[in-house]
Motif scaffolding. Structure first.
Motif, PDB file in Angstrom:
ATOM      1  N   LEU A  53      44.084  75.135  -3.060  1.00 26.09           N
ATOM      2  CA  LEU A  53      45.367  74.621  -3.557  1.00 26.09           C
ATOM      3  C   LEU A  53      46.323  74.330  -2.409  1.00 26.09           C
ATOM      4  CD1 LEU A  53      45.899  76.938  -6.672  1.00 26.09           C
ATOM      5  CD2 LEU A  53      45.210  74.532  -6.664  1.00 26.09           C
ATOM      6  N   ASN A  54      46.344  75.230  -1.429  1.00 26.20           N
ATOM      7  CA  ASN A  54      47.231  75.028  -0.280  1.00 26.20           C
ATOM      8  C   ASN A  54      46.805  73.803   0.526  1.00 26.20           C
ATOM      9  OD1 ASN A  54      49.504  76.383   1.332  1.00 26.20           O
ATOM     10  ND2 ASN A  54      47.945  76.072   2.903  1.00 26.20           N
ATOM     11  N   GLN A  55      45.497  73.590   0.648  1.00 25.04           N
ATOM     12  CA  GLN A  55      45.006  72.424   1.371  1.00 25.04           C
ATOM     13  C   GLN A  55      45.370  71.139   0.652  1.00 25.04           C
ATOM     14  OE1 GLN A  55      43.510  72.693   4.497  1.00 25.04           O
ATOM     15  NE2 GLN A  55      43.982  70.499   4.445  1.00 25.04           N
ATOM     16  N   GLN A  56      45.368  71.180  -0.676  1.00 26.83           N
ATOM     17  CA  GLN A  56      45.814  70.016  -1.443  1.00 26.83           C
ATOM     18  C   GLN A  56      47.278  69.702  -1.173  1.00 26.83           C
ATOM     19  OE1 GLN A  56      44.900  70.481  -5.630  1.00 26.83           O
ATOM     20  NE2 GLN A  56      42.774  71.039  -5.231  1.00 26.83           N
ATOM     21  N   GLU A  57      48.089  70.751  -1.065  1.00 22.18           N
ATOM     22  CA  GLU A  57      49.501  70.553  -0.742  1.00 22.18           C
ATOM     23  C   GLU A  57      49.659  69.941   0.653  1.00 22.18           C
ATOM     24  OE1 GLU A  57      52.242  70.999  -2.472  1.00 22.18           O
ATOM     25  OE2 GLU A  57      51.215  71.661  -4.278  1.00 22.18           O
ATOM     26  N   ILE A  58      48.850  70.400   1.595  1.00 22.00           N
ATOM     27  CA  ILE A  58      48.888  69.853   2.947  1.00 22.00           C
ATOM     28  C   ILE A  58      48.524  68.372   2.933  1.00 22.00           C
ATOM     29  CG2 ILE A  58      47.759  69.919   5.210  1.00 22.00           C
ATOM     30  CD1 ILE A  58      47.566  72.939   4.928  1.00 22.00           C
ATOM     31  N   ASN A  59      47.450  68.035   2.213  1.00 23.65           N
ATOM     32  CA  ASN A  59      47.020  66.637   2.148  1.00 23.65           C
ATOM     33  C   ASN A  59      48.087  65.759   1.496  1.00 23.65           C
ATOM     34  OD1 ASN A  59      44.577  67.374   3.321  1.00 23.65           O
ATOM     35  ND2 ASN A  59      43.534  67.605   1.353  1.00 23.65           N
ATOM     36  N   ALA A  60      48.772  66.298   0.489  1.00 22.98           N
ATOM     37  CA  ALA A  60      49.839  65.535  -0.183  1.00 22.98           C
ATOM     38  C   ALA A  60      50.984  65.258   0.780  1.00 22.98           C
ATOM     39  CB  ALA A  60      50.340  66.298  -1.403  1.00 22.98           C
ATOM     40  N   ARG A  61      51.350  66.255   1.597  1.00 20.33           N
ATOM     41  CA  ARG A  61      52.433  66.052   2.566  1.00 20.33           C
ATOM     42  C   ARG A  61      52.010  65.066   3.663  1.00 20.33           C
ATOM     43  NH1 ARG A  61      53.541  68.716  -1.063  1.00 20.33           N
ATOM     44  NH2 ARG A  61      55.209  70.266  -1.303  1.00 20.33           N
ATOM     45  N   LEU A  62      50.749  65.129   4.059  1.00 20.20           N
ATOM     46  CA  LEU A  62      50.256  64.184   5.053  1.00 20.20           C
ATOM     47  C   LEU A  62      50.327  62.752   4.530  1.00 20.20           C
ATOM     48  CD1 LEU A  62      47.132  66.063   6.494  1.00 20.20           C
ATOM     49  CD2 LEU A  62      49.257  65.528   7.701  1.00 20.20           C
ATOM     50  N   THR A  63      50.017  62.574   3.244  1.00 22.52           N
ATOM     51  CA  THR A  63      50.098  61.249   2.634  1.00 22.52           C
ATOM     52  C   THR A  63      51.542  60.763   2.601  1.00 22.52           C
ATOM     53  OG1 THR A  63      48.149  61.721   1.255  1.00 22.52           O
ATOM     54  CG2 THR A  63      49.587  59.920   0.550  1.00 22.52           C
ATOM     55  N   GLN A  64      52.463  61.647   2.226  1.00 20.49           N
ATOM     56  CA  GLN A  64      53.880  61.279   2.195  1.00 20.49           C
ATOM     57  C   GLN A  64      54.385  60.909   3.586  1.00 20.49           C
ATOM     58  OE1 GLN A  64      55.821  64.668   0.462  1.00 20.49           O
ATOM     59  NE2 GLN A  64      54.910  64.370  -1.556  1.00 20.49           N
ATOM     60  N   LEU A  65      53.946  61.655   4.574  1.00 22.67           N
ATOM     61  CA  LEU A  65      54.380  61.378   5.943  1.00 22.67           C
ATOM     62  C   LEU A  65      53.817  60.047   6.433  1.00 22.67           C
ATOM     63  CD1 LEU A  65      56.174  62.812   7.970  1.00 22.67           C
ATOM     64  CD2 LEU A  65      54.140  63.872   8.962  1.00 22.67           C
ATOM     65  N   ALA A  66      52.569  59.760   6.049  1.00 30.96           N
ATOM     66  CA  ALA A  66      51.960  58.490   6.437  1.00 30.96           C
ATOM     67  C   ALA A  66      52.694  57.315   5.799  1.00 30.96           C
ATOM     68  CB  ALA A  66      50.488  58.476   6.042  1.00 30.96           C
ATOM     69  N   GLU A  67      53.139  57.482   4.563  1.00 32.09           N
ATOM     70  CA  GLU A  67      53.892  56.421   3.892  1.00 32.09           C
ATOM     71  C   GLU A  67      55.197  56.135   4.623  1.00 32.09           C
ATOM     72  OE1 GLU A  67      54.360  57.806  -0.069  1.00 32.09           O
ATOM     73  OE2 GLU A  67      52.316  57.325  -0.685  1.00 32.09           O
ATOM     74  N   LEU A  68      55.852  57.181   5.116  1.00 40.02           N
ATOM     75  CA  LEU A  68      57.086  56.986   5.883  1.00 40.02           C
ATOM     76  C   LEU A  68      56.809  56.410   7.261  1.00 40.02           C
ATOM     77  CD1 LEU A  68      59.072  60.267   5.064  1.00 40.02           C
ATOM     78  CD2 LEU A  68      59.409  57.990   4.088  1.00 40.02           C
ATOM     79  N   ASN A  69      55.577  56.568   7.734  1.00 33.63           N
ATOM     80  CA  ASN A  69      55.219  56.138   9.088  1.00 33.63           C
ATOM     81  C   ASN A  69      54.468  54.805   9.079  1.00 33.63           C
ATOM     82  OD1 ASN A  69      55.264  56.736  11.922  1.00 33.63           O
ATOM     83  ND2 ASN A  69      53.082  57.207  11.815  1.00 33.63           N
ATOM     84  N   GLY A  70      54.730  53.982   8.085  1.00 33.75           N
ATOM     85  CA  GLY A  70      54.103  52.658   8.038  1.00 33.75           C
ATOM     86  C   GLY A  70      52.611  52.689   7.794  1.00 33.75           C
ATOM     87  N   GLY A  71      52.128  53.726   7.080  1.00 33.64           N
ATOM     88  CA  GLY A  71      50.705  53.827   6.770  1.00 33.64           C
ATOM     89  C   GLY A  71      49.883  54.492   7.845  1.00 33.64           C
ATOM     90  N   GLN A  72      50.485  54.869   8.950  1.00 36.18           N
ATOM     91  CA  GLN A  72      49.760  55.520  10.043  1.00 36.18           C
ATOM     92  C   GLN A  72      49.832  57.038   9.889  1.00 36.18           C
ATOM     93  OE1 GLN A  72      50.694  54.060  13.974  1.00 36.18           O
ATOM     94  NE2 GLN A  72      51.281  52.054  13.199  1.00 36.18           N
ATOM     95  N   TRP A  73      48.681  57.697   9.993  1.00 39.48           N
ATOM     96  CA  TRP A  73      48.603  59.141   9.785  1.00 39.48           C
ATOM     97  C   TRP A  73      49.146  59.887  10.995  1.00 39.48           C
ATOM     98  CZ3 TRP A  73      47.162  61.609   5.348  1.00 39.48           C
ATOM     99  CH2 TRP A  73      46.604  60.798   4.363  1.00 39.48           C
ATOM    100  N   ILE A  74      49.840  60.979  10.692  1.00 39.77           N
ATOM    101  CA  ILE A  74      50.351  61.883  11.723  1.00 39.77           C
ATOM    102  C   ILE A  74      49.769  63.267  11.474  1.00 39.77           C
ATOM    103  CG2 ILE A  74      52.391  62.904  12.781  1.00 39.77           C
ATOM    104  CD1 ILE A  74      54.023  60.586  11.829  1.00 39.77           C
TER     105      ILE A  74
END
Length: 219
Positions: A194-215
């Motif tokens: 469950l915690n890893q799912q939360e991490i992946n969700a935040r990574l997706t949100q951050l990528a959306e703010l970063n023009g689709g590029q993963w951080i």
């Protein structure tokens, strides 16, 4: 006086305390550096920020064009001579409209206010995007720390399961104790998923703010 303070200093700043303080300062500095890198990347790659920037640049250019004078008017007139034979007359007239000085001053002040408002609006939107990125980053740091603790619990619980299984084989433990340890391990693995799912969700949100590029956030 110096000798009397030495035991107190040693008591307060034990080697373990100094080491923990050093680790805290190191992690804190590294986290700040990571945050600055994330915000710098979002500021550079954000599609929303780039679109907003172009919008306000066009808006400022439009406001600036309103300060220009209206296009001049060209008039053409052809007059026949009278009486006949006196010759014809061709007239060209160019007229340009000007505002009164007071009206021009007001337009100039309005232009300055519009430019200032556009700059403030652009800055506010930029701060909003960067704030969202910062909050996501801080959540990522917390989730990473939580995942680290879950992993430590998982390792210890696996050892408990192994030890209880050995005791069961030797008759020193019951199957109930073994199953209880296995159930605890199962719950920990569920928490980890469950915690890893939360991490992946935040990574997706951050990528959306970063023009689709993963951080990748490892802090």
């Amino acid at each position: 006086m110096k000798n009397s303070l030495l035991p107190i200093f040693r008591k307060i700043f034990r080697p373990s305390t100094v080491f923990l303080l050093f680790v805290f300062l190191t992690v804190n500095a590294y986290s700040q550096t990571g945050l600055e890198q994330v915000l710098s990347s979002v500021l550079k790659n954000s599609d929303a920020l780039n679109a907003n920037k172009k919008y306000w640049e066009a808006k400022r250019a439009e406001n600036k064009s309103s300060m220009s004078l209206e296009n001049p008017t060209l008039e053409y007139d052809y007059l026949f001579g009278y009486p006949a034979g006196s010759g014809n007359l061709t007239e060209f007239a160019i007229t340009q409209q000007f505002d009164f000085p007071t009206a021009y001053g007001r337009k100039k002040e309005l232009f300055r206010q519009q430019q200032k408002l556009s700059e403030l609006s652009q800055q506010a939107y930029r701060q909003e995007i960067l704030l969202r990125a910062k909050l996501i980053y801080l959540e990522m740091v917390w989730l990473n720390r939580k995942q680290h603790l879950i992993n430590e619990r998982s390792v210890r619980t696996q050892e408990f399961v192994f030890n209880y299984q050995e005791k069961l084989d030797k008759g020193a433990a019951t199957i109930l104790e073994v199953n209880k340890a296995k159930l605890q391990l199962l719950n920990i693995r569920k928490d980890s998923s469950l915690n890893q799912q939360e991490i992946n969700a935040r990574l997706t949100q951050l990528a959306e703010l970063n023009g689709g590029q993963w951080i990748t956030v490892t802090d």
